[in-house]
Write a protein that holds these residues in place. Structure first.
Motif, mmCIF file in Angstrom:
data_model
loop_
_atom_site.group_PDB
_atom_site.id
_atom_site.type_symbol
_atom_site.label_atom_id
_atom_site.label_comp_id
_atom_site.label_asym_id
_atom_site.label_seq_id
_atom_site.Cartn_x
_atom_site.Cartn_y
_atom_site.Cartn_z
ATOM 1 N N SER A 193 -8.365 0.496 3.385
ATOM 2 C CA SER A 193 -8.621 1.929 3.601
ATOM 3 C C SER A 193 -8.008 2.416 4.907
ATOM 4 O O SER A 193 -7.453 3.522 4.961
ATOM 5 C CB SER A 193 -10.123 2.215 3.587
ATOM 6 N N ILE B 275 0.845 -1.196 0.000
ATOM 7 C CA ILE B 275 0.000 0.000 0.000
ATOM 8 C C ILE B 275 0.880 1.246 0.000
ATOM 9 O O ILE B 275 0.624 2.212 -0.724
ATOM 10 C CB ILE B 275 -0.973 -0.011 1.195
ATOM 11 N N GLY C 12 -3.947 9.539 -1.750
ATOM 12 C CA GLY C 12 -4.662 8.584 -0.906
ATOM 13 C C GLY C 12 -6.072 8.321 -1.395
ATOM 14 O O GLY C 12 -6.529 7.174 -1.437
ATOM 15 N N LEU D 55 -4.223 2.557 4.528
ATOM 16 C CA LEU D 55 -3.920 3.668 3.635
ATOM 17 C C LEU D 55 -4.080 5.005 4.357
ATOM 18 O O LEU D 55 -3.222 5.889 4.256
ATOM 19 C CB LEU D 55 -4.826 3.600 2.409
ATOM 20 N N LEU E 295 0.935 4.231 -2.782
ATOM 21 C CA LEU E 295 0.691 5.605 -2.332
ATOM 22 C C LEU E 295 1.857 6.518 -2.693
ATOM 23 O O LEU E 295 1.654 7.600 -3.267
ATOM 24 C CB LEU E 295 0.446 5.634 -0.820
ATOM 25 N N ASP F 117 -7.159 4.699 -2.761
ATOM 26 C CA ASP F 117 -8.288 4.028 -2.117
ATOM 27 C C ASP F 117 -9.324 3.612 -3.156
ATOM 28 O O ASP F 117 -9.834 2.487 -3.122
ATOM 29 C CB ASP F 117 -8.910 4.956 -1.068
#
Length: 139
Positions: free
Chosen positions: A78, A19, A101, A81, A23, A105
């Motif tokens: 989520s 993740i 983000g 993140l 990101l 997501d």
């Protein structure tokens, strides 16, 4: 054939790291940077795409992390993140962490796998204006 992942192949740490890769690369790409230093490597879209597709597949197929047995759900993605966005945003007042983000997501929790990360991000780099993020404080 047995498609079961090797023991400890999918862990909470791997999920969190993946993740983070998606990101960080997305945020950099939104600023016009195509290659970034990350975890002592120079990473580009390929690494982010592999991580993005892998995490999406894990969620869609209800895979559990093998170190704790927790299912990889949209809510779990989520939450991880959001933690990373909050850390990055508080560490640097510059950047596009909240926008990145939000887009990550959406990509990781979409019912269908987007063709490319950059396709999702492209509309956000071709707009006229400053660096102001028009994104709420949470995803």
């Amino acid at each position: 054939p047995d498609n079961t992942p090797a023991e400890k192949a999918i862990t909470s740490a791997h999920l969190d790291r993946g993740i983070g890769i998606v990101l960080a690369y997305t945020e950099a790409w939104l600023r016009g940077v195509g290659c970034i230093p990350l975890h002592n490597n120079m990473e580009d879209a390929a690494t982010a795409e592999i991580s993005r597709a892998q995490i999406w597949q894990w969620r869609v197929h209800g895979i559990s992390t093998q170190d704790d047995g927790q299912v990889i759900t949209g809510a779990r993605i989520s939450a991880l993140l959001q933690d990373q966005v909050d850390k990055q945003h508080s560490a640097s007042s510059h950047g596009k962490w909240r926008l990145a983000g939000k887009l990550v997501d959406q990509m990781l929790n979409s019912p269908t796998l987007d063709d490319f990360l950059t396709t999702v991000c492209y509309p956000h780099i071709v707009q006229v204006g400053g660096d102001t993020e028009d994104i709420p404080s949470k995803l």
